[in-house]
Scaffold this motif. Structure first.
Motif, short mmCIF file in Angstrom:
data_model
loop_
_atom_site.label_atom_id
_atom_site.label_comp_id
_atom_site.label_asym_id
_atom_site.label_seq_id
_atom_site.Cartn_x
_atom_site.Cartn_y
_atom_site.Cartn_z
N GLN A 1 2.85 27.18 -7.37
CA GLN A 1 3.06 28.15 -6.29
C GLN A 1 3.05 29.57 -6.84
O GLN A 1 2.44 30.47 -6.25
N VAL A 2 3.72 29.78 -7.96
CA VAL A 2 3.76 31.10 -8.58
C VAL A 2 2.35 31.56 -8.95
O VAL A 2 1.99 32.72 -8.77
N LYS A 3 1.54 30.64 -9.44
CA LYS A 3 0.17 30.97 -9.84
C LYS A 3 -0.80 30.95 -8.67
O LYS A 3 -1.97 31.28 -8.83
N GLY A 4 -0.34 30.54 -7.49
CA GLY A 4 -1.21 30.51 -6.31
C GLY A 4 -2.33 29.49 -6.41
O GLY A 4 -3.45 29.77 -5.99
N MET A 5 -2.04 28.34 -6.97
CA MET A 5 -3.08 27.33 -7.21
C MET A 5 -3.33 26.47 -5.98
O MET A 5 -2.40 26.01 -5.33
N LYS A 6 -4.62 26.28 -5.70
CA LYS A 6 -5.07 25.32 -4.70
C LYS A 6 -6.11 24.45 -5.38
O LYS A 6 -6.76 24.87 -6.33
N ALA A 7 -6.27 23.24 -4.88
CA ALA A 7 -7.24 22.34 -5.49
C ALA A 7 -7.97 21.57 -4.41
O ALA A 7 -7.42 21.27 -3.35
N ALA A 8 -9.22 21.27 -4.69
CA ALA A 8 -10.03 20.44 -3.80
C ALA A 8 -10.39 19.18 -4.57
O ALA A 8 -11.04 19.25 -5.60
N VAL A 9 -9.92 18.06 -4.06
CA VAL A 9 -10.24 16.78 -4.68
C VAL A 9 -11.49 16.26 -4.00
O VAL A 9 -11.53 16.11 -2.78
N LYS A 10 -12.52 16.02 -4.79
CA LYS A 10 -13.81 15.61 -4.24
C LYS A 10 -13.84 14.12 -3.95
O LYS A 10 -13.23 13.34 -4.65
N HIS A 11 -14.55 13.78 -2.91
CA HIS A 11 -14.75 12.39 -2.53
C HIS A 11 -16.24 12.09 -2.63
O HIS A 11 -16.89 11.72 -1.66
N SER A 12 -16.80 12.26 -3.82
CA SER A 12 -18.24 12.17 -4.00
C SER A 12 -18.79 10.78 -3.73
O SER A 12 -19.88 10.63 -3.18
N ALA A 13 -18.06 9.73 -4.09
CA ALA A 13 -18.56 8.37 -3.86
C ALA A 13 -18.67 8.09 -2.36
O ALA A 13 -19.67 7.53 -1.89
N ARG A 14 -17.67 8.51 -1.61
CA ARG A 14 -17.70 8.30 -0.17
C ARG A 14 -18.86 9.09 0.45
O ARG A 14 -19.56 8.59 1.33
#
Length: 141
Positions: free
Chosen positions: A17-30
């Protein structure tokens, strides 16, 4: 004091939260699997032209699905299955093993005040997200 899995997850959530991190987990197989049925359905409905149209539409939908949506890292961490949280815990506790603390607030303060420790713990989190989950990480601008 022994450190628990929930304490480590809570600490990593605060750090992200302090670093303002967001992440996108890919669903490449789907996403990839969507192109095949779309081409097949297009072929059944429209012959050779239907295969091309169905494949193109399926490919576009697959690409859209595999792009992932950016979510706050704390949300991702709390939604991890217990086995994955334990895996992340095992990696983070190596960095935290030399600390002595009485509660999660003191642990958080110790980590946030020690730049070297903060960077090492951030590296553990980033490596876990990118290598174990295949996530792309974004920071608040």
């Amino acid at each position: 004091m022994p450190i628990t899995v929930d304490d480590v997850i809570q600490l990593l959530c605060h750090l992200s939260q302090v670093k303002g991190m967001k992440a996108a987990v890919k669903h490449s197989a789907r996403g990839a699997l969507l192109g095949i049925p779309a081409a097949l359905l297009g072929g059944l409905l429209g012959g050779p032209v239907g295969i091309a149209v169905g494949g193109a539409v399926g490919g576009l939908l697959g690409a859209w699905m595999s792009s992932g949506q950016f979510r706050p890292v704390p949300q991702i961490l709390w939604q991890l299955p217990p086995a994955e949280q334990k895996k992340l815990y095992n990696k983070a506790v190596v960095v935290l093993s030399r600390l002595h603390w009485t509660d999660i607030a003191e642990l958080t303060t110790l980590v946030m005040e020690d730049m070297c420790l903060l960077e090492n713990l951030t590296a553990v989190l980033i490596n876990y997200l990118s290598k174990e989950l295949g996530a792309k990480i974004q920071y608040r601008q």
